[in-house]
Design an enzyme around this catalytic site. Sequence first.
Site, PDB file in Angstrom:
ATOM      1  N   CYS A 112       0.825  -1.222   0.000  1.00 35.52           N
ATOM      2  CA  CYS A 112       0.000   0.000   0.000  1.00 35.52           C
ATOM      3  C   CYS A 112       0.861   1.274   0.000  1.00 35.52           C
ATOM      4  O   CYS A 112       1.415   1.608  -1.038  1.00 35.52           O
ATOM      5  CB  CYS A 112      -1.009  -0.038   1.139  1.00 35.52           C
ATOM      6  SG  CYS A 112      -2.482   0.924   0.762  1.00 35.52           S
ATOM      7  N   HIS A 228      -3.836  -5.111   0.773  1.00 29.72           N
ATOM      8  CA  HIS A 228      -3.305  -5.461   2.095  1.00 29.72           C
ATOM      9  C   HIS A 228      -3.439  -6.950   2.366  1.00 29.72           C
ATOM     10  O   HIS A 228      -4.400  -7.385   3.017  1.00 29.72           O
ATOM     11  CB  HIS A 228      -4.039  -4.673   3.179  1.00 29.72           C
ATOM     12  CG  HIS A 228      -3.707  -3.229   3.203  1.00 29.72           C
ATOM     13  ND1 HIS A 228      -2.737  -2.709   4.024  1.00 29.72           N
ATOM     14  CD2 HIS A 228      -4.194  -2.196   2.485  1.00 29.72           C
ATOM     15  CE1 HIS A 228      -2.655  -1.405   3.830  1.00 29.72           C
ATOM     16  NE2 HIS A 228      -3.515  -1.073   2.887  1.00 29.72           N
ATOM     17  N   GLU A 230      -1.860  -8.561   4.501  1.00 29.98           N
ATOM     18  CA  GLU A 230      -1.683  -8.810   5.936  1.00 29.98           C
ATOM     19  C   GLU A 230      -3.006  -8.866   6.697  1.00 29.98           C
ATOM     20  O   GLU A 230      -3.040  -9.316   7.839  1.00 29.98           O
ATOM     21  CB  GLU A 230      -0.752  -7.755   6.552  1.00 29.98           C
ATOM     22  CG  GLU A 230      -1.368  -6.399   6.850  1.00 29.98           C
ATOM     23  CD  GLU A 230      -1.496  -5.491   5.629  1.00 29.98           C
ATOM     24  OE1 GLU A 230      -1.255  -5.971   4.502  1.00 29.98           O
ATOM     25  OE2 GLU A 230      -1.847  -4.314   5.805  1.00 29.98           O
TER      26      GLU A 230
HETATM   27  N1  LIG Z   1      -2.173   6.805   2.491  1.00 27.32           N
HETATM   28  C1  LIG Z   1      -2.017   6.166   1.197  1.00 27.32           C
HETATM   29  C2  LIG Z   1      -1.692   4.697   1.361  1.00 27.32           C
HETATM   30  C3  LIG Z   1      -2.879   3.948   1.861  1.00 27.32           C
HETATM   31  C4  LIG Z   1      -2.570   2.892   2.904  1.00 27.32           C
HETATM   32  O1  LIG Z   1      -1.434   2.498   3.143  1.00 27.32           O
HETATM   33  N2  LIG Z   1      -3.643   2.466   3.553  1.00 27.32           N
HETATM   34  C5  LIG Z   1      -3.536   1.721   4.763  1.00 27.32           C
HETATM   35  C6  LIG Z   1      -4.261   2.516   5.846  1.00 27.32           C
HETATM   36  C7  LIG Z   1      -4.020   1.945   7.214  1.00 27.32           C
HETATM   37  C8  LIG Z   1      -4.789   0.685   7.379  1.00 27.32           C
HETATM   38  O2  LIG Z   1      -6.029   0.794   7.450  1.00 27.32           O
HETATM   39  O3  LIG Z   1      -4.166  -0.380   7.394  1.00 27.32           O
HETATM   40  C9  LIG Z   1      -3.275   6.338   0.356  1.00 27.32           C
HETATM   41  O4  LIG Z   1      -4.287   6.826   0.906  1.00 27.32           O
HETATM   42  O5  LIG Z   1      -3.245   5.955  -0.831  1.00 27.32           O
END
Ligand SMILES: N[C@@H](CCC(=O)NCCCC(=O)O)C(=O)O
Length: 269
Positions: A112, A228, A230
């Site tokens: 991400c 994600h 994970e």
């Molecule tokens: N901020 C960036 C990357 C988005 C991101 O990494 N989201 C994960 C958010 C945290 C979580 O809920 O795990 C974008 O907005 O593109």
Amino acid sequence: MRAMVGISCCNKPFGLFGTPNHAASDSYVRCTLGPVGGVPVLLPAAGEALVPDILPRLDGLILTGSRSNVHPDHYEGPAHAEGTPEDPLRDATTLPLIRAAIASGLPLLAICRGFQELNVALGGSLDQRIQDLPGRLDHSTPSDQKLPKVRTGKAHAVRVATDGMLARIWSQAALPWRPEGVAVNSLHNQGIQRLAPRLVPEAWAPDGTIEAVHVADAPGFVLGVQWHPEYDWEEDALSRALFEAFGAAAAAWAEGRRPGSEARRLAAA
Ligand SMILES: N[C@@H](CCC(=O)NCCCC(=O)O)C(=O)O
């Protein structure tokens, strides 16, 4: 001995007084202890000075997701809208860390924000709110969404190249998967605008958003995904396989089977 896997931290204000802390989600610790099979080592957002000392001690590197966004100055982008979360200390740490890790062959899994950092570190740029662009989906999930698994549940499918790393990993694991549609979650507002020269796209959302990349001619394992894994590796075999493949690369690195090490050993003989 298990591989030591660096996990990028964000620099975040915590507590009553907003004291800066270095933090990473428990989901990255759990996936590292689980399918990666390594020892998680949290890497503080301490800037470029960290890189020469920490990199030789790692066997793998996970770049984590975060609500914060890569500062537009790193890709000559327009200023963020007022109130957009940023983390300059994280940027100052991860961008040089990515370049050094790729050059050394250290296994790297970028997730991400980490996926977006990979693109920027290698010379690409980002769209800051893809949901505002014509013809594009809303890839974000309301952060106030409290229903379990709704915020982190499957949100759309991605089309996957049959000749990329994802295809190789899933085929070698003998997992059933359909190149025309693999379901992923989606928690991002930003996305790749200009793809960095060395990045090879290998998964796309229905609106054309690039969702996975690898690095052409990289000496080691380098994979970036916009989604994600994970959050669902415990029930999703395709997500689990990504961590297992990264973990195998980190284990090989830990055992000294680093790319080129055989040549170095023979040359030293
Ligand atoms: N901020 C960036 C990357 C988005 C991101 O990494 N989201 C994960 C958010 C945290 C979580 O809920 O795990 C974008 O907005 O593109």
